[in-house]
Design a protein around this motif. Structure first.
Motif, PDB file in Angstrom:
ATOM      1  N   ARG A  20       8.292  10.816 -12.645  1.00 19.59           N
ATOM      2  CA  ARG A  20       8.572  10.467 -11.723  1.00 19.59           C
ATOM      3  C   ARG A  20       7.418  10.017 -10.875  1.00 19.59           C
ATOM      4  N   GLY A  21       6.136  10.525 -11.190  1.00 15.38           N
ATOM      5  CA  GLY A  21       4.906   9.987 -10.495  1.00 15.38           C
ATOM      6  C   GLY A  21       4.671   8.406 -10.718  1.00 15.38           C
ATOM      7  N   GLN A  22       5.501   7.850 -11.388  1.00 12.93           N
ATOM      8  CA  GLN A  22       5.514   6.129 -11.577  1.00 12.93           C
ATOM      9  C   GLN A  22       5.999   5.790 -10.032  1.00 12.93           C
ATOM     10  N   ILE A  23       7.111   6.266  -9.517  1.00 18.38           N
ATOM     11  CA  ILE A  23       7.664   5.718  -8.305  1.00 18.38           C
ATOM     12  C   ILE A  23       6.390   5.894  -7.384  1.00 18.38           C
ATOM     13  N   ALA A  24       5.901   7.110  -7.173  1.00 19.65           N
ATOM     14  CA  ALA A  24       4.879   7.361  -6.207  1.00 19.65           C
ATOM     15  C   ALA A  24       3.821   6.088  -6.384  1.00 19.65           C
ATOM     16  N   ARG A  25       3.382   5.907  -7.629  1.00 17.64           N
ATOM     17  CA  ARG A  25       2.224   4.949  -7.862  1.00 17.64           C
ATOM     18  C   ARG A  25       2.771   3.634  -7.308  1.00 17.64           C
ATOM     19  N   TRP A  26       3.923   3.312  -7.836  1.00 23.55           N
ATOM     20  CA  TRP A  26       4.296   1.777  -7.170  1.00 23.55           C
ATOM     21  C   TRP A  26       4.296   1.808  -5.817  1.00 23.55           C
ATOM     22  N   MET A  27       4.708   2.881  -4.962  1.00 21.19           N
ATOM     23  CA  MET A  27       4.649   2.904  -3.727  1.00 21.19           C
ATOM     24  C   MET A  27       3.287   2.819  -3.228  1.00 21.19           C
ATOM     25  N   LEU A  28       2.357   3.590  -3.798  1.00 16.99           N
ATOM     26  CA  LEU A  28       0.985   3.371  -3.134  1.00 16.99           C
ATOM     27  C   LEU A  28       0.410   1.973  -3.564  1.00 16.99           C
ATOM     28  N   GLU A  29       0.907   1.417  -4.621  1.00 16.75           N
ATOM     29  CA  GLU A  29       0.340  -0.105  -4.907  1.00 16.75           C
ATOM     30  C   GLU A  29       1.116  -0.947  -3.879  1.00 16.75           C
ATOM     31  N   GLU A  30       2.107  -0.864  -3.321  1.00 20.43           N
ATOM     32  CA  GLU A  30       2.664  -1.680  -2.387  1.00 20.43           C
ATOM     33  C   GLU A  30       2.116  -1.284  -1.117  1.00 20.43           C
ATOM     34  N   VAL A  31       1.469  -0.205  -0.923  1.00 21.06           N
ATOM     35  CA  VAL A  31       0.979  -0.023   0.281  1.00 21.06           C
ATOM     36  C   VAL A  31      -0.481  -0.544   0.321  1.00 21.06           C
TER      37      VAL A  31
END
Length: 215
Positions: A20-31
């Motif tokens: 599920r770390g992929q979700i957090a990484r996507w969010m970080l890339e959006e930030v």
């Protein structure tokens, strides 16, 4: 945009590319802010005392921002949207009803329904009354209505709720835990076209390939 020097980042992501770390990484890339990544292994470093001090469940992802520890993907998405308002990933406070509703619907009833279905848990009518999601079929219909009501789940603009809801639908259709409904496919197509999604996916795919090469 992960960085290698800890001094360059106020954000740290603890993750594994097959998680599920992929979700957090996507969010970080959006930030769009630099972050340092710490890669953990499921059976060893995720259960090490230093990491358990951050996340007692021994799971990923965990995000640390200026000493603040955030676990749980929905919480990470909501936290990062608030911590970096310039990214425009949360509606104005007075306009967050749908944002909160669908972010936490996906984190609660939808995920529980998917997990129970995957584990072949069959609820009796009496148990459906007790379960927060009622039934798998009902939860699927509800989220289908949410993503088909507009271009994004919380209104006309993309938000952190789309990162979380969209991740459930993209993975669910990929792994067969959710049906490939037209509403889901149309919604997912808008999300995977985002540059931040592509960037995050490329990072985790490259990490995953490196792990496979190691054997």
């Amino acid at each position: 945009m992960p960085v290698t020097d800890a001094t360059d980042a106020e954000l740290v992501l603890y993750t594994h590319p097959w998680s599920r770390g992929q979700i957090a990484r996507w969010m970080l890339e959006e930030v769009g802010r630099p972050y340092r990544q710490v890669l953990l292994d499921f059976g060893s470093t995720m259960k090490a005392p230093d990491y358990l001090a951050l996340n007692p469940l021994g799971k990923v992802p965990t995000v640390v921002h200026r000493g603040q520890v955030v676990t749980e993907c929905a919480a990470i998405c909501a936290y990062l949207a608030d911590a970096f308002p310039a990214a425009g990933l949360a509606p104005a406070p007075a306009e967050r009803a749908a944002y909160y509703r669908w972010l936490f619907f996906a984190a609660g009833p939808l995920e529980a329904a998917i997990i129970d279905r995957t584990l072949k848990v069959e609820l009796t009518p009496r148990q459906e009354v007790m379960a927060g999601y009622g039934s798998y079929e009902r939860a699927v219909e509800v989220i289908a209505g949410a993503v088909s009501s507009g271009p994004y789940v919380a209104g006309p603009g993309f938000t952190a709720a789309d990162v979380y809801v969209g991740s459930h639908l993209i993975w669910g259709m990929q792994f067969g835990t959710l049906p490939k409904r037209p509403e889901f496919e149309d919604y997912a197509a808008r999300l995977v076209a985002r540059p931040a999604y592509s960037a995050a996916k490329a990072i985790d795919e490259a990490l995953g390939q490196a792990l496979q090469a190691k054997g």
